[in-house]
Scaffold this motif. Structure first.
Motif, mmCIF file in Angstrom:
data_model
loop_
_atom_site.group_PDB
_atom_site.id
_atom_site.type_symbol
_atom_site.label_atom_id
_atom_site.label_comp_id
_atom_site.label_asym_id
_atom_site.label_seq_id
_atom_site.Cartn_x
_atom_site.Cartn_y
_atom_site.Cartn_z
ATOM 1 N N LYS A 17 0.825 -1.203 0.000
ATOM 2 C CA LYS A 17 0.000 0.000 0.000
ATOM 3 C C LYS A 17 0.866 1.264 0.000
ATOM 4 C CE LYS A 17 -3.693 0.149 2.476
ATOM 5 N NZ LYS A 17 -4.597 0.186 3.657
ATOM 6 N N ILE A 18 0.464 2.229 -0.835
ATOM 7 C CA ILE A 18 1.179 3.494 -0.947
ATOM 8 C C ILE A 18 0.197 4.632 -0.666
ATOM 9 C CG2 ILE A 18 2.452 5.042 -2.485
ATOM 10 C CD1 ILE A 18 3.415 2.557 -4.000
ATOM 11 N N LEU A 19 0.618 5.574 0.170
ATOM 12 C CA LEU A 19 -0.202 6.728 0.516
ATOM 13 C C LEU A 19 0.385 7.981 -0.136
ATOM 14 C CD1 LEU A 19 -2.537 7.912 2.236
ATOM 15 C CD2 LEU A 19 -0.858 8.221 4.080
ATOM 16 N N VAL A 20 -0.447 8.733 -0.851
ATOM 17 C CA VAL A 20 -0.030 9.975 -1.490
ATOM 18 C C VAL A 20 -0.756 11.113 -0.788
ATOM 19 C CG1 VAL A 20 0.147 11.271 -3.648
ATOM 20 C CG2 VAL A 20 0.264 8.761 -3.685
ATOM 21 N N THR A 21 0.004 12.029 -0.187
ATOM 22 C CA THR A 21 -0.582 13.049 0.686
ATOM 23 C C THR A 21 -0.755 14.416 0.042
ATOM 24 O OG1 THR A 21 1.538 13.835 1.569
ATOM 25 C CG2 THR A 21 0.564 11.902 2.626
ATOM 26 N N GLU A 22 -0.252 14.591 -1.173
ATOM 27 C CA GLU A 22 -0.357 15.880 -1.853
ATOM 28 C C GLU A 22 -0.532 15.656 -3.350
ATOM 29 O OE1 GLU A 22 2.346 19.069 -0.374
ATOM 30 O OE2 GLU A 22 3.214 17.476 0.851
ATOM 31 N N LEU A 23 -0.652 16.756 -4.089
ATOM 32 C CA LEU A 23 -0.921 16.685 -5.520
ATOM 33 C C LEU A 23 0.085 15.807 -6.254
ATOM 34 C CD1 LEU A 23 -2.436 17.723 -8.054
ATOM 35 C CD2 LEU A 23 -0.797 19.618 -8.101
ATOM 36 N N MET A 24 -0.434 14.827 -6.989
ATOM 37 C CA MET A 24 0.398 13.966 -7.836
ATOM 38 C C MET A 24 -0.344 13.741 -9.142
ATOM 39 S SD MET A 24 2.039 10.203 -6.986
ATOM 40 C CE MET A 24 3.251 9.445 -8.086
ATOM 41 N N TRP A 25 0.361 13.890 -10.235
ATOM 42 C CA TRP A 25 -0.260 13.747 -11.546
ATOM 43 C C TRP A 25 -0.770 12.326 -11.746
ATOM 44 C CZ3 TRP A 25 -1.139 18.403 -12.315
ATOM 45 C CH2 TRP A 25 -1.465 18.938 -13.563
ATOM 46 N N ASP A 26 -1.888 12.194 -12.497
ATOM 47 C CA ASP A 26 -2.587 10.915 -12.621
ATOM 48 C C ASP A 26 -1.727 9.820 -13.218
ATOM 49 O OD1 ASP A 26 -4.835 12.037 -11.545
ATOM 50 O OD2 ASP A 26 -5.838 12.375 -13.473
#
Length: 316
Positions: free
Chosen positions: A2-11
């Motif tokens: 599992k990976i958590l992305v906490t801010e804007l990341m392109w699709d």
């Protein structure tokens, strides 16, 4: 995993990770929901952040399973690198992925200062035809001073040279035969000379104890009164109160600030009251192309660490 992305990341970066079999949970506002973030961290094998997420002791203690932290960008002042290293958590950054975009921001700032087309357009729409008022000046033969001579400064220098500008630079960590000097013809000078002789000063150093308020009222007094300061590096390198006072007193012409000590801008900031200071919301590296490159690079490097244990972009 599992990976958590906490801010804007392109699709495309998120989709790449999902295609590789990861469960990706994405909340671009999570950096501003601290308690929720800390509660989520124990369940994840990797975390991807930008500059707003504070990766401090509290964060690292909660990240019990995290094997790698991805940084969507290159600034690292929001990450406790020592703490991550002590916990054997590698941090990977998007090295050089947005360098071209930042370099073009610097060029745009200099062009805007020399030929203020937006102001001219607004004046014409009010029924005026002030040709003398909007007589600008050429960048050709003007001097650009680069404070810091890393990869972004290298790309700025190449573009400035194409405009016929004289480019000088200060960086105590760059030797005379390094590529940034040899390939672009930058003249190396000390900081004092750079500040005194430049028509534009562009900042390209990290925020450290040694660079905090590096540009301040004392050395602003030595600058040309028509100089513009451009900061696309980190807030805090330029003393904001001193800058506002110097521009208001017409000791210098103005500034273009893409980064601030406190982001978003505070409503009581003296910068908002000074007409010669142009502000943008930390977007110098946020072109469509840079966003995609950054997202894809971090996706690939996080995957590489999780599966191989190595990355060319590890910074700690």
């Amino acid at each position: 995993m599992k990976i958590l992305v906490t801010e804007l990341m392109w699709d495309d970066g998120i989709e790449t990770l999902r295609q590789k079999g990861y469960t990706v949970d994405y909340d671009m506002e999570l950096s501003r929901k601290r308690e929720e973030l800390l509660g989520l961290l124990p369940a994840y094998d990797a975390v991807i952040v930008r500059n707003e997420t504070k990766v401090d002791t509290e964060f690292l203690n909660a990240a019990e399973k995290v094997q790698v932290i991805g940084r969507l960008g290159v600034g690292l002042d929001n990450i406790d690198l020592k703490g991550a290293r002590e916990r054997n958590i590698p941090v990977v950054s998007a090295r050089n992925a947005n360098a071209t975009s930042v370099a073009e921001y610097v060029m745009a700032a200099m062009l805007d200062a020399s030929r203020p087309l937006q102001a001219a357009d607004a004046d014409v729409r009010e029924g005026n035809w002030n040709r003398k008022l909007f007589t600008g000046y050429e960048l050709n033969n003007r001097t650009l001073g680069l404070v810091g001579m890393g990869e972004i400064a290298h790309r700025v220098a190449k573009r400035a040279k194409a405009f016929g500008m004289n480019v000088i630079g200060f960086d105590p960590f760059v030797a005379p035969f390094d590529h940034v000097v040899q390939e672009t013809g930058i003249k190396q000078v000390d900081l004092e000379e750079l500040l005194k002789t430049s028509d534009f000063i562009s900042v390209h150093v990290p925020l450290t104890n040694g660079t905090r308020h590096l540009i301040n009222r004392d050395n602003m007094r030595s600058m040309k009164n028509h100089v513009y300061i451009i900061n696309s590096a980190r807030g805090g390198i330029v003393h904001e109160g001193d800058l506002a006072a110097a521009v208001e007193a017409k000791e210098i012409a103005g500034a273009y600030l893409d980064v601030l000590e406190k982001e978003p801008v505070q409503i009581d900031s003296p910068l908002l009251k000074v007409e010669g200071i142009r502000l943008s919301p930390h977007i110098a590296g946020l072109t469509v192309e840079a966003q995609s490159r950054t997202a894809m690079l971090i996706a690939e490097e996080v995957d590489r660490v999780l599966h191989v244990g190595q990355s060319l972009c590890v910074v700690n």
